[in-house]
Scaffold this motif. Structure first.
Motif, PDB file in Angstrom:
ATOM      1  N   ASN A  12       0.820  -1.213   0.000  1.00 57.91           N
ATOM      2  CA  ASN A  12       0.000   0.000   0.000  1.00 57.91           C
ATOM      3  C   ASN A  12       0.854   1.263   0.000  1.00 57.91           C
ATOM      4  O   ASN A  12       0.522   2.235  -0.679  1.00 57.91           O
ATOM      5  N   ILE A  13       1.940   1.245   0.762  1.00 58.20           N
ATOM      6  CA  ILE A  13       2.852   2.402   0.783  1.00 58.20           C
ATOM      7  C   ILE A  13       3.415   2.632  -0.622  1.00 58.20           C
ATOM      8  O   ILE A  13       3.409   3.758  -1.126  1.00 58.20           O
ATOM      9  N   CYS A  14       3.889   1.576  -1.256  1.00 59.58           N
ATOM     10  CA  CYS A  14       4.465   1.704  -2.603  1.00 59.58           C
ATOM     11  C   CYS A  14       3.428   2.215  -3.597  1.00 59.58           C
ATOM     12  O   CYS A  14       3.730   3.079  -4.432  1.00 59.58           O
ATOM     13  N   GLU A  15       2.227   1.701  -3.505  1.00 58.90           N
ATOM     14  CA  GLU A  15       1.163   2.132  -4.406  1.00 58.90           C
ATOM     15  C   GLU A  15       0.837   3.613  -4.193  1.00 58.90           C
ATOM     16  O   GLU A  15       0.700   4.374  -5.144  1.00 58.90           O
ATOM     17  N   THR A  16       0.757   4.029  -2.948  1.00 53.91           N
ATOM     18  CA  THR A  16       0.444   5.424  -2.623  1.00 53.91           C
ATOM     19  C   THR A  16       1.539   6.364  -3.112  1.00 53.91           C
ATOM     20  O   THR A  16       1.262   7.450  -3.616  1.00 53.91           O
TER      21      THR A  16
END
Length: 128
Positions: A12-16
């Motif tokens: 999720n961090i990478c996607e954000t």
């Protein structure tokens, strides 16, 4: 044995943060290094995100009492990474506002390292 995929938190961090560029997570030291276009600017340890800090962006973290990453609980060693405020994890725009200065800090550190390497190379060639 295939590598274990990143946790949902890391994904999720990478996607954000993908709006910054090519953001990827790589396993390191029991956690993850988060890089953008090949430059590490964040870490995830124990499902906690930490951003790179230096003299330019450290004060914003300190003003909120955000403590540096300490890889060993029994040792005083602190790395130049600090978490964003909890509210940033719930707001993609706020998270990007904390990530951009971290990426800039990583760029400055990389430039300083390259500059230092060039100075050593010049000194070595003069000595020869």
């Amino acid at each position: 044995m295939p590598a274990r995929p990143p946790s949902e938190f890391v994904s999720n961090i990478c996607e954000t943060l993908a709006r910054l560029g090519d953001v990827r997570a790589r396993r390191m030291f029991g956690g993850y290094g988060i890089s953008c276009d090949g430059l590490t600017f964040a870490l995830v340890a124990d499902e906690t995100l930490y951003f790179k800090v230096d003299a330019t962006n450290r004060a914003a973290h300190e003003a909120l009492g955000l403590e540096p990453f300490r890889p060993f609980a029994d040792k005083p060693t602190a790395l130049s990474y600090r978490p964003p405020p909890d509210s940033a994890l719930d707001d993609p725009d706020e998270l990007l506002d904390w990530a951009r200065p971290a990426l800039e800090a990583a760029l400055r550190a990389a430039a300083a390292k390259r500059s230092k390497g060039r100075k050593k190379a010049v000194s070595a060639s003069r000595a020869a």
